[in-house]
Each structure stands twice: as C-alpha cells, then as structure tokens.
Design a protein around this motif. Structure first.
Motif, PDB file in Angstrom:
ATOM      1  N   GLY A 242      -2.466  -2.369  -0.084  1.00  0.00           N
ATOM      2  CA  GLY A 242      -2.218  -3.268  -1.216  1.00  0.00           C
ATOM      3  C   GLY A 242      -2.062  -2.503  -2.519  1.00  0.00           C
ATOM      4  O   GLY A 242      -1.166  -2.782  -3.324  1.00  0.00           O
ATOM      5  N   GLU A 243      -2.927  -1.491  -2.713  1.00  0.00           N
ATOM      6  CA  GLU A 243      -2.809  -0.642  -3.901  1.00  0.00           C
ATOM      7  C   GLU A 243      -1.493   0.142  -3.869  1.00  0.00           C
ATOM      8  O   GLU A 243      -0.854   0.343  -4.906  1.00  0.00           O
ATOM      9  N   LEU A 244      -1.107   0.571  -2.678  1.00  0.00           N
ATOM     10  CA  LEU A 244       0.167   1.277  -2.519  1.00  0.00           C
ATOM     11  C   LEU A 244       1.335   0.367  -2.892  1.00  0.00           C
ATOM     12  O   LEU A 244       2.265   0.787  -3.588  1.00  0.00           O
ATOM     13  N   ALA A 245       1.277  -0.880  -2.473  1.00  0.00           N
ATOM     14  CA  ALA A 245       2.344  -1.832  -2.796  1.00  0.00           C
ATOM     15  C   ALA A 245       2.460  -2.024  -4.309  1.00  0.00           C
ATOM     16  O   ALA A 245       3.575  -2.103  -4.854  1.00  0.00           O
ATOM     17  N   ILE A 246       1.341  -2.085  -4.996  1.00  0.00           N
ATOM     18  CA  ILE A 246       1.354  -2.226  -6.457  1.00  0.00           C
ATOM     19  C   ILE A 246       1.978  -0.987  -7.092  1.00  0.00           C
ATOM     20  O   ILE A 246       2.779  -1.088  -8.027  1.00  0.00           O
ATOM     21  N   ALA A 247       1.638   0.195  -6.585  1.00  0.00           N
ATOM     22  CA  ALA A 247       2.223   1.436  -7.115  1.00  0.00           C
ATOM     23  C   ALA A 247       3.738   1.448  -6.905  1.00  0.00           C
ATOM     24  O   ALA A 247       4.483   1.897  -7.783  1.00  0.00           O
ATOM     25  N   ILE A 248       4.200   0.956  -5.768  1.00  0.00           N
ATOM     26  CA  ILE A 248       5.645   0.881  -5.519  1.00  0.00           C
ATOM     27  C   ILE A 248       6.295  -0.074  -6.509  1.00  0.00           C
ATOM     28  O   ILE A 248       7.337   0.235  -7.093  1.00  0.00           O
ATOM     29  N   ALA A 249       5.671  -1.225  -6.732  1.00  0.00           N
ATOM     30  CA  ALA A 249       6.218  -2.205  -7.681  1.00  0.00           C
ATOM     31  C   ALA A 249       6.326  -1.619  -9.083  1.00  0.00           C
ATOM     32  O   ALA A 249       7.255  -1.942  -9.827  1.00  0.00           O
ATOM     33  N   LYS A 250       5.402  -0.747  -9.440  1.00  0.00           N
ATOM     34  CA  LYS A 250       5.393  -0.126 -10.766  1.00  0.00           C
ATOM     35  C   LYS A 250       6.188   1.179 -10.806  1.00  0.00           C
ATOM     36  O   LYS A 250       6.294   1.799 -11.860  1.00  0.00           O
ATOM     37  N   ASP A 251       6.697   1.605  -9.649  1.00  0.00           N
ATOM     38  CA  ASP A 251       7.388   2.890  -9.520  1.00  0.00           C
ATOM     39  C   ASP A 251       6.501   4.028 -10.029  1.00  0.00           C
ATOM     40  O   ASP A 251       6.956   4.945 -10.708  1.00  0.00           O
ATOM     41  N   ASP A 252       5.223   3.955  -9.682  1.00  0.00           N
ATOM     42  CA  ASP A 252       4.204   4.925 -10.077  1.00  0.00           C
ATOM     43  C   ASP A 252       4.098   5.983  -8.979  1.00  0.00           C
ATOM     44  O   ASP A 252       3.409   5.786  -7.977  1.00  0.00           O
ATOM     45  N   LEU A 253       4.781   7.115  -9.163  1.00  0.00           N
ATOM     46  CA  LEU A 253       4.849   8.137  -8.124  1.00  0.00           C
ATOM     47  C   LEU A 253       3.480   8.720  -7.766  1.00  0.00           C
ATOM     48  O   LEU A 253       3.189   8.963  -6.590  1.00  0.00           O
ATOM     49  N   ASP A 254       2.619   8.944  -8.765  1.00  0.00           N
ATOM     50  CA  ASP A 254       1.273   9.440  -8.472  1.00  0.00           C
ATOM     51  C   ASP A 254       0.486   8.409  -7.656  1.00  0.00           C
ATOM     52  O   ASP A 254      -0.222   8.757  -6.717  1.00  0.00           O
ATOM     53  N   GLY A 255       0.627   7.149  -8.020  1.00  0.00           N
ATOM     54  CA  GLY A 255      -0.046   6.074  -7.292  1.00  0.00           C
ATOM     55  C   GLY A 255       0.484   5.922  -5.879  1.00  0.00           C
ATOM     56  O   GLY A 255      -0.268   5.605  -4.950  1.00  0.00           O
ATOM     57  N   ILE A 256       1.789   6.150  -5.709  1.00  0.00           N
ATOM     58  CA  ILE A 256       2.396   6.070  -4.378  1.00  0.00           C
ATOM     59  C   ILE A 256       1.847   7.180  -3.489  1.00  0.00           C
ATOM     60  O   ILE A 256       1.431   6.942  -2.353  1.00  0.00           O
ATOM     61  N   LYS A 257       1.813   8.393  -4.026  1.00  0.00           N
ATOM     62  CA  LYS A 257       1.265   9.522  -3.252  1.00  0.00           C
ATOM     63  C   LYS A 257      -0.190   9.252  -2.895  1.00  0.00           C
ATOM     64  O   LYS A 257      -0.618   9.456  -1.747  1.00  0.00           O
ATOM     65  N   ASP A 258      -0.973   8.800  -3.861  1.00  0.00           N
ATOM     66  CA  ASP A 258      -2.372   8.482  -3.641  1.00  0.00           C
ATOM     67  C   ASP A 258      -2.526   7.373  -2.599  1.00  0.00           C
ATOM     68  O   ASP A 258      -3.344   7.468  -1.686  1.00  0.00           O
ATOM     69  N   GLY A 259      -1.721   6.334  -2.723  1.00  0.00           N
ATOM     70  CA  GLY A 259      -1.803   5.200  -1.802  1.00  0.00           C
ATOM     71  C   GLY A 259      -1.436   5.555  -0.378  1.00  0.00           C
ATOM     72  O   GLY A 259      -2.078   5.098   0.577  1.00  0.00           O
ATOM     73  N   ILE A 260      -0.408   6.372  -0.220  1.00  0.00           N
ATOM     74  CA  ILE A 260      -0.024   6.813   1.123  1.00  0.00           C
ATOM     75  C   ILE A 260      -1.151   7.622   1.741  1.00  0.00           C
ATOM     76  O   ILE A 260      -1.554   7.386   2.884  1.00  0.00           O
ATOM     77  N   GLY A 261      -1.692   8.571   0.980  1.00  0.00           N
ATOM     78  CA  GLY A 261      -2.774   9.409   1.495  1.00  0.00           C
ATOM     79  C   GLY A 261      -4.024   8.614   1.825  1.00  0.00           C
ATOM     80  O   GLY A 261      -4.620   8.788   2.894  1.00  0.00           O
ATOM     81  N   ASP A 262      -4.426   7.709   0.932  1.00  0.00           N
ATOM     82  CA  ASP A 262      -5.635   6.917   1.153  1.00  0.00           C
ATOM     83  C   ASP A 262      -5.476   5.980   2.346  1.00  0.00           C
ATOM     84  O   ASP A 262      -6.400   5.813   3.145  1.00  0.00           O
ATOM     85  N   THR A 263      -4.310   5.362   2.463  1.00  0.00           N
ATOM     86  CA  THR A 263      -4.057   4.478   3.611  1.00  0.00           C
ATOM     87  C   THR A 263      -4.101   5.266   4.904  1.00  0.00           C
ATOM     88  O   THR A 263      -4.696   4.828   5.899  1.00  0.00           O
ATOM     89  N   LEU A 264      -3.515   6.455   4.878  1.00  0.00           N
ATOM     90  CA  LEU A 264      -3.509   7.294   6.074  1.00  0.00           C
ATOM     91  C   LEU A 264      -4.921   7.724   6.463  1.00  0.00           C
ATOM     92  O   LEU A 264      -5.271   7.712   7.648  1.00  0.00           O
ATOM     93  N   VAL A 265      -5.757   8.073   5.489  1.00  0.00           N
ATOM     94  CA  VAL A 265      -7.150   8.437   5.788  1.00  0.00           C
ATOM     95  C   VAL A 265      -7.844   7.282   6.514  1.00  0.00           C
ATOM     96  O   VAL A 265      -8.532   7.487   7.524  1.00  0.00           O
ATOM     97  N   CYS A 266      -7.666   6.065   6.025  1.00  0.00           N
ATOM     98  CA  CYS A 266      -8.294   4.905   6.671  1.00  0.00           C
ATOM     99  C   CYS A 266      -7.771   4.703   8.087  1.00  0.00           C
ATOM    100  O   CYS A 266      -8.537   4.384   9.004  1.00  0.00           O
ATOM    101  N   LEU A 267      -6.459   4.896   8.289  1.00  0.00           N
ATOM    102  CA  LEU A 267      -5.891   4.744   9.633  1.00  0.00           C
ATOM    103  C   LEU A 267      -6.401   5.829  10.576  1.00  0.00           C
ATOM    104  O   LEU A 267      -6.680   5.563  11.750  1.00  0.00           O
ATOM    105  N   ILE A 268      -6.534   7.044  10.079  1.00  0.00           N
ATOM    106  CA  ILE A 268      -7.072   8.143  10.899  1.00  0.00           C
ATOM    107  C   ILE A 268      -8.499   7.812  11.328  1.00  0.00           C
ATOM    108  O   ILE A 268      -8.867   7.980  12.502  1.00  0.00           O
TER     109      ILE A 268
END
Length: 158
Positions: free
Chosen positions: A41-67
């Motif tokens: 959800g945080e990643l989706a918000i970063a995409i909506a804002k075109d926030d590249l740092d937030g996108i990188k953070d969101g991808i990494g954090d989501t992946l950690v949870c999936l791992i």
C-alpha cells in the motif's frame, strides 16, 4: 537465482532470525503477508506520487515481508527471472493481486515467485534492480534492535 540475491535473502533470514521472528509463536506466514500488503500500500502511494525513493523503499520492504512469509510458511522465494519494463499501475495491481491470493489457504511456491516477479518488473520499470531495492531495505532493518514479543516486533528502548 543470482548469488547476490541469494546472499541478500540469507541476510534477511539472519537479521529477522536474530530478532526471534522465526521462533514458535512469534510471527506467522499470515502476519507477514498482512505486513506485505501494508508495505505494498505504501508502495502504491509512492507510485502515485512518482516518489522514486519511496518506490525503491516500498519494493524492498514488500520483498522483505514476502521473504519472511515464505520462510514461515515453509516455502522458498526464488528470484530467477529477467525483469520486464511494464506499466507501473498495472504492475502494482498485479503485486496487490498476488499478495491477496497468498492470503488464501491455497498458496504455494509459485505464488511467492509470481509476487516477487511483479516486484522485479516494477523495479525494472523505474530503472532499479530488485537487488538494490532489497539491499536498501536490509540497510534499514539491520540498524533496528529489538525482538518479537507475542508476534509483534518491539524496538529496544534507547
């Protein structure tokens, strides 16, 4: 899977294991999938804002949870495919769809692979690698101190 990604997954397991996440009753596959949904959800918000740092953070954090969810569920995450640039909104909808499916009782290894493949494609769309997104998340979580108590991470008091 590349040696680098394999090493990063091992680092996630080591860090979260040191917190006691994998001890009986401290977390569960379902709880980690719910955290993954929140991070997505945080990643989706970063995409909506075109926030590249937030996108990188969101991808990494989501992946950690999936791992972590995969480990707790007895599955393995295998990051073994090439990335394809795609429409970010479509890709994000697929990430959310895969996480929602993982929350059902029919999950299997391939479902974790499908979710992480979508994150990989999303990273490529923004000229990032999955490894750099995961490394950023590891850099952040490795600084945290605390432990799991009744299934929730409790930070050490400073």
């Amino acid at each position: 899977m590349s040696a680098k990604l394999n090493e990063l997954i091992s680092q996630v397991h080591e860090i979260c294991g040191a917190w006691g996440m994998y001890e009986e009753g401290q977390s569960s596959e379902l709880k980690q999938l719910l955290y993954a949904a929140g991070e997505a959800g945080e990643l989706a918000i970063a995409i909506a804002k075109d926030d590249l740092d937030g996108i990188k953070d969101g991808i990494g954090d989501t992946l950690v949870c999936l791992i972590n969810a995969a480990k707790l569920g007895g599955f393995e995450v295998e990051l073994r495919w090439c990335a394809a640039k795609t429409d970010p909104e479509y890709c994000m909808s697929r990430v959310l769809n895969k996480i929602a499916y993982l929350l059902t009782d029919k999950r299997q290894d391939l479902d974790y692979d499908a979710a992480t493949r979508q994150l990989n494609d999303l990273a490529a769309t923004y000229e990032m690698s999955l490894a750099e997104c995961l490394q950023q998340a590891i850099n952040e979580i490795s600084k945290r101190t605390g432990k799991f108590v009744n299934g929730v991470f409790v930070k050490d008091q400073k």
